[in-house]
Design a protein around this motif. Structure first.
Motif, PDB file in Angstrom:
ATOM      1  N   LYS A  94       0.842  -1.196   0.000  1.00 11.75           N
ATOM      2  CA  LYS A  94       0.000   0.000   0.000  1.00 11.75           C
ATOM      3  C   LYS A  94       0.878   1.247   0.000  1.00 11.75           C
ATOM      4  O   LYS A  94       1.397   1.666   1.024  1.00 11.75           O
ATOM      5  CB  LYS A  94      -0.932   0.003   1.206  1.00 11.75           C
ATOM      6  N   ILE A  95       1.051   1.819  -1.175  1.00 10.37           N
ATOM      7  CA  ILE A  95       1.889   3.005  -1.321  1.00 10.37           C
ATOM      8  C   ILE A  95       1.167   4.223  -0.761  1.00 10.37           C
ATOM      9  O   ILE A  95      -0.038   4.413  -0.999  1.00 10.37           O
ATOM     10  CB  ILE A  95       2.239   3.234  -2.807  1.00 10.37           C
ATOM     11  N   GLU A  96       1.876   5.055  -0.013  1.00 15.13           N
ATOM     12  CA  GLU A  96       1.292   6.267   0.562  1.00 15.13           C
ATOM     13  C   GLU A  96       1.235   7.361  -0.509  1.00 15.13           C
ATOM     14  O   GLU A  96       2.264   7.847  -0.967  1.00 15.13           O
ATOM     15  CB  GLU A  96       2.122   6.725   1.773  1.00 15.13           C
ATOM     16  N   GLN A  97       0.000   7.739  -0.883  1.00 16.93           N
ATOM     17  CA  GLN A  97      -0.209   8.687  -1.979  1.00 16.93           C
ATOM     18  C   GLN A  97       0.531  10.007  -1.767  1.00 16.93           C
ATOM     19  O   GLN A  97       1.094  10.576  -2.702  1.00 16.93           O
ATOM     20  CB  GLN A  97      -1.710   8.953  -2.134  1.00 16.93           C
ATOM     21  N   ASP A  98       0.559  10.515  -0.502  1.00 14.47           N
ATOM     22  CA  ASP A  98       1.179  11.825  -0.264  1.00 14.47           C
ATOM     23  C   ASP A  98       2.694  11.783  -0.392  1.00 14.47           C
ATOM     24  O   ASP A  98       3.333  12.830  -0.523  1.00 14.47           O
ATOM     25  CB  ASP A  98       0.779  12.368   1.107  1.00 14.47           C
ATOM     26  N   CYS A  99       3.281  10.587  -0.399  1.00 20.28           N
ATOM     27  CA  CYS A  99       4.741  10.468  -0.563  1.00 20.28           C
ATOM     28  C   CYS A  99       5.137  10.521  -2.040  1.00 20.28           C
ATOM     29  O   CYS A  99       6.219  11.018  -2.376  1.00 20.28           O
ATOM     30  CB  CYS A  99       5.245   9.153   0.029  1.00 20.28           C
ATOM     31  N   VAL A 100       4.274   9.990  -2.888  1.00 16.68           N
ATOM     32  CA  VAL A 100       4.616   9.843  -4.302  1.00 16.68           C
ATOM     33  C   VAL A 100       5.009  11.168  -4.933  1.00 16.68           C
ATOM     34  O   VAL A 100       6.006  11.285  -5.647  1.00 16.68           O
ATOM     35  CB  VAL A 100       3.430   9.228  -5.083  1.00 16.68           C
ATOM     36  N   GLY A 101       4.240  12.223  -4.616  1.00 16.04           N
ATOM     37  CA  GLY A 101       4.474  13.527  -5.228  1.00 16.04           C
ATOM     38  C   GLY A 101       5.766  14.210  -4.816  1.00 16.04           C
ATOM     39  O   GLY A 101       6.134  15.239  -5.416  1.00 16.04           O
ATOM     40  N   LEU A 102       6.462  13.685  -3.825  1.00 16.42           N
ATOM     41  CA  LEU A 102       7.735  14.288  -3.409  1.00 16.42           C
ATOM     42  C   LEU A 102       8.794  14.159  -4.505  1.00 16.42           C
ATOM     43  O   LEU A 102       9.738  14.946  -4.556  1.00 16.42           O
ATOM     44  CB  LEU A 102       8.235  13.638  -2.114  1.00 16.42           C
ATOM     45  N   ILE A 103       8.628  13.164  -5.366  1.00 16.30           N
ATOM     46  CA  ILE A 103       9.553  12.970  -6.490  1.00 16.30           C
ATOM     47  C   ILE A 103       8.817  13.334  -7.772  1.00 16.30           C
ATOM     48  O   ILE A 103       7.780  12.741  -8.077  1.00 16.30           O
ATOM     49  CB  ILE A 103      10.040  11.505  -6.559  1.00 16.30           C
ATOM     50  N   PRO A 104       9.298  14.307  -8.548  1.00 21.02           N
ATOM     51  CA  PRO A 104       8.640  14.662  -9.809  1.00 21.02           C
ATOM     52  C   PRO A 104       8.535  13.462 -10.748  1.00 21.02           C
ATOM     53  O   PRO A 104       9.435  12.602 -10.772  1.00 21.02           O
ATOM     54  CB  PRO A 104       9.553  15.753 -10.396  1.00 21.02           C
ATOM     55  N   GLU A 105       7.465  13.398 -11.510  1.00 22.38           N
ATOM     56  CA  GLU A 105       7.244  12.256 -12.396  1.00 22.38           C
ATOM     57  C   GLU A 105       8.401  12.051 -13.374  1.00 22.38           C
ATOM     58  O   GLU A 105       8.821  10.923 -13.621  1.00 22.38           O
ATOM     59  CB  GLU A 105       5.943  12.433 -13.183  1.00 22.38           C
ATOM     60  N   ILE A 121       7.536  -0.983 -10.843  1.00 18.79           N
ATOM     61  CA  ILE A 121       7.746   0.443 -10.589  1.00 18.79           C
ATOM     62  C   ILE A 121       7.072   1.283 -11.664  1.00 18.79           C
ATOM     63  O   ILE A 121       6.386   2.272 -11.363  1.00 18.79           O
ATOM     64  CB  ILE A 121       9.258   0.761 -10.515  1.00 18.79           C
ATOM     65  N   LEU A 122       7.240   0.903 -12.926  1.00 14.62           N
ATOM     66  CA  LEU A 122       6.621   1.670 -14.008  1.00 14.62           C
ATOM     67  C   LEU A 122       5.089   1.615 -13.931  1.00 14.62           C
ATOM     68  O   LEU A 122       4.411   2.607 -14.219  1.00 14.62           O
ATOM     69  CB  LEU A 122       7.104   1.147 -15.367  1.00 14.62           C
ATOM     70  N   GLN A 123       4.551   0.471 -13.536  1.00 12.37           N
ATOM     71  CA  GLN A 123       3.098   0.369 -13.376  1.00 12.37           C
ATOM     72  C   GLN A 123       2.616   1.265 -12.240  1.00 12.37           C
ATOM     73  O   GLN A 123       1.577   1.923 -12.355  1.00 12.37           O
ATOM     74  CB  GLN A 123       2.692  -1.084 -13.105  1.00 12.37           C
ATOM     75  N   ALA A 124       3.404   1.313 -11.158  1.00 10.87           N
ATOM     76  CA  ALA A 124       3.042   2.189 -10.037  1.00 10.87           C
ATOM     77  C   ALA A 124       3.128   3.654 -10.445  1.00 10.87           C
ATOM     78  O   ALA A 124       2.288   4.473 -10.053  1.00 10.87           O
ATOM     79  CB  ALA A 124       3.959   1.908  -8.846  1.00 10.87           C
ATOM     80  N   ILE A 125       4.136   3.994 -11.240  1.00 11.65           N
ATOM     81  CA  ILE A 125       4.259   5.373 -11.733  1.00 11.65           C
ATOM     82  C   ILE A 125       3.051   5.735 -12.590  1.00 11.65           C
ATOM     83  O   ILE A 125       2.460   6.807 -12.432  1.00 11.65           O
ATOM     84  CB  ILE A 125       5.567   5.538 -12.536  1.00 11.65           C
ATOM     85  N   ASP A 126       2.664   4.827 -13.507  1.00 11.76           N
ATOM     86  CA  ASP A 126       1.496   5.079 -14.356  1.00 11.76           C
ATOM     87  C   ASP A 126       0.241   5.283 -13.512  1.00 11.76           C
ATOM     88  O   ASP A 126      -0.604   6.122 -13.822  1.00 11.76           O
ATOM     89  CB  ASP A 126       1.272   3.902 -15.314  1.00 11.76           C
ATOM     90  N   LYS A 127       0.138   4.512 -12.450  1.00 13.68           N
ATOM     91  CA  LYS A 127      -1.060   4.569 -11.610  1.00 13.68           C
ATOM     92  C   LYS A 127      -1.108   5.827 -10.751  1.00 13.68           C
ATOM     93  O   LYS A 127      -2.110   6.539 -10.734  1.00 13.68           O
ATOM     94  CB  LYS A 127      -1.108   3.326 -10.714  1.00 13.68           C
TER      95      LYS A 127
END
Length: 546
Positions: free
Chosen positions: A72-83, A135-141
């Protein structure tokens, strides 16, 4: 990666029987020559399966491995790294632990990537190992343009907001209404409804449902550009595709050949037709739904972005009792919308209007529409020949594709019908030469064609964040909201008729028309830029050099 770690990884893979020593040495040689991660090379060269490599790398590097599909990836963490950075380094932030950011990486020993991530995020970086595919699938999502994960969309509203009226559907429907999504209790029917409703909310012109090896991707085309929306779990693919095919009146048991269909929905107080195309691919049927909002046909040429000059020329042309009007441009330049907008103005009880199209895009009350079908011999030419016996006042031909259609259309425009059609040419003047190339005599063209318009669509600068250049919630951070037409309108006068008969060059015709006030596509687009309607970058993007 140090030489000792390379050796340790190689020995571990060889010991487990996953690779031969010669193959590993070849991978090392490729890495020395071309660079890149050793793990990535082993996978790309097909030497080791990605799933087999991960546990071995984890043991050798002493770095934990994470299965992102179950984490379960924490949504608010993802945005800390630019796409852009996430895709460049094949990384995704998955959680925070105090001042430490845990980042899944396909190459966790890439110290340059870790240093960059530390500088960008202002966190200490704790790498964990994951497959590049996951990782790429998670990035797409999680980096979807709409910023909503699959689970968030499932939990969203939508009930009671959309009423489906299925057109041409079979009487018997397969019972898939209660099929649940992986990890959810939401039925497939609701998810398909939500996908359609979200598309309307986001002003999408197309919905692309694309099966992939391990999931199914959904994308929306908004203002001409495709954006990722969500990933649907692979196990739910067949149910979603079956639901869309049933709604479109397709054969759900057939997945080997292309199919076409359509259906209608009522949502947000308006009626929208969807034209649907299914295409067999390696991983299942790819379905593209084209949204056809009939409300756009009644807004008039002014709101489509036509200049005063263009509107006056079109008005003069459509008031004539006979002749030919041509709209040119590439696929997706709005030609059909322009023609239907004109048809909508002409659609009165006192006129008989017949169209022949492939396919019929907008279904309009009050006009007769024919679907061309070459499989049964109903081509544009044969259909046009037959419909002329119906004594129409106005004829619309979806596209002039061949000399026979061109010849019949030209002659119809000379014998009392107003004919509207499209051609695929880059500018207005070139349409004249295209008809000549099709074998139509210049004197017939000169006598029949009354107006030719070339068209492109420019994205409109978002009014809510205009001048800021940052984008906003309304435009999904793109800086643009909606599109308008850039037009090059060539009105055929007596001089141009003489030039056509004398087989004057395209450049000569264009120069003369410009001297009489015609603006080129580039000039019209740049005028819209000066008016603040679009940006200079957009104006230059959609128009070619003079």
């Amino acid at each position: 990666m140090s030489k000792s770690l390379h050796d340790a990884l190689g020995q571990a893979l060889i010991k487990k029987g996953l690779i031969k020593e010669k193959a590993f040495d070849r991978a090392r040689a490729i890495q020395v020559k071309k660079g890149g991660s050793l793990g990535g090379i082993l996978i790309m060269e097909g030497m080791v399966d990605e799933k087999d490599l991960m546990p071995v790398m984890s043991g050798v590097f002493n770095i934990p491995a994470v299965n992102l599909s179950r984490y379960k990836i924490e949504q608010d963490c993802v945005g800390l790294i630019p796409e852009k950075v996430a895709r460049q380094y094949r990384v995704i932030a998955i959680c925070k632990l105090g001042s430490t950011l845990v980042v899944a990486m396909s190459d966790p020993l890439n110290i340059f990537a870790i240093d960059d991530l530390k500088m960008i995020t202002k966190f200490n970086i704790e790498p964990v190992l994951s497959t590049e595919t996951d990782i790429l699938q998670a990035i797409d999502k999680f980096y979807s343009h709409e910023g909503r994960a699959w689970s968030e969309m499932v939990k969203g509203g939508g009930e009671g907001e959309i009423e489906l009226e299925v057109v041409n559907a079979p009487k018997e429907e397969f019972d898939i209404g209660d099929a649940a999504l992986e990890g959810e209790t939401v039925p497939i029917v609701k998810i398909v409804n939500l996908i359609l409703l979200e598309a309307l909310k986001k002003r999408a012109s197309d919905i692309h449902v694309e099966p992939e090896e391990s999931s199914m991707r959904v994308r929306y085309r908004v203002d001409g550009n495709l954006h990722d929306v969500l990933k649907i779990p692979k196990k739910n693919q067949n149910a979603v595709l079956a639901r869309l095919k049933i709604m479109s009146g397709m054969d759900i048991t057939e997945s080997r050949v292309p199919q076409d269909g359509r259906f209608k929905i009522r949502a947000q107080k308006k009626e929208v037709d969807f034209r649907v195309s299914a295409l067999p691919t390696s991983f299942g049927s790819k379905i593209v739904l084209r949204a056809l909002d009939k409300s756009s046909l009644s807004i008039g040429l002014v709101k489509l972005g036509f200049s005063k000059y263009a509107i006056e020329r079109f008005k003069d042309a459509i008031e004539r009792p006979f002749g030919m009007i041509l709209v040119t441009g590439p696929t997706g330049s709005g030609k059909s919308t322009t023609l239907y907008s004109i048809i909508n103005q002409l659609n009165t009880p006192g006129r008989s209007i017949i169209t022949i199209e492939d396919p019929v895009e907008y279904q309009v009350e009050g006009i007769t529409q024919i679907q061309a079908n070459s499989d049964i011999g109903l081509t544009f030419a044969s259909g046009l020949r037959s419909l002329l016996r119906q004594s129409p006042d106005v004829i619309m031909i979806g596209e002039i594709r061949d000399s026979e259609t061109a010849d019949i259309a030209i002659k119809a425009s000379l014998t009392g019908q107003l004919v509207l059609s499209t051609l695929h040419t880059n500018d207005a003047a070139t349409a004249i030469n295209r008809l000549v190339d099709m074998g139509v005599e210049p004197f017939l063209i000169a006598s029949s064609v009354i107006l030719v318009a070339a068209q492109r669509l420019c994205r409109v600068v978002c009014p809510s964040c205009k001048g800021k250049g940052e984008g906003c919630k309304k435009c999904a951070s793109t800086g643009y909201y909606g599109r308008c037409a850039a037009m090059e309108v060539l009105s055929v006068d007596d001089k141009i008729r003489e030039m056509i008969i004398e087989r004057a060059s395209t450049d000569d015709i264009k120069k003369y028309a410009a001297s009489k006030g015609m603006k080129t596509l580039r000039e019209d687009a740049m005028e819209k830029q000066r008016q603040g309607v679009t940006s200079e970058e957009e104006a230059l993007r959609v128009t070619s050099e003079e």
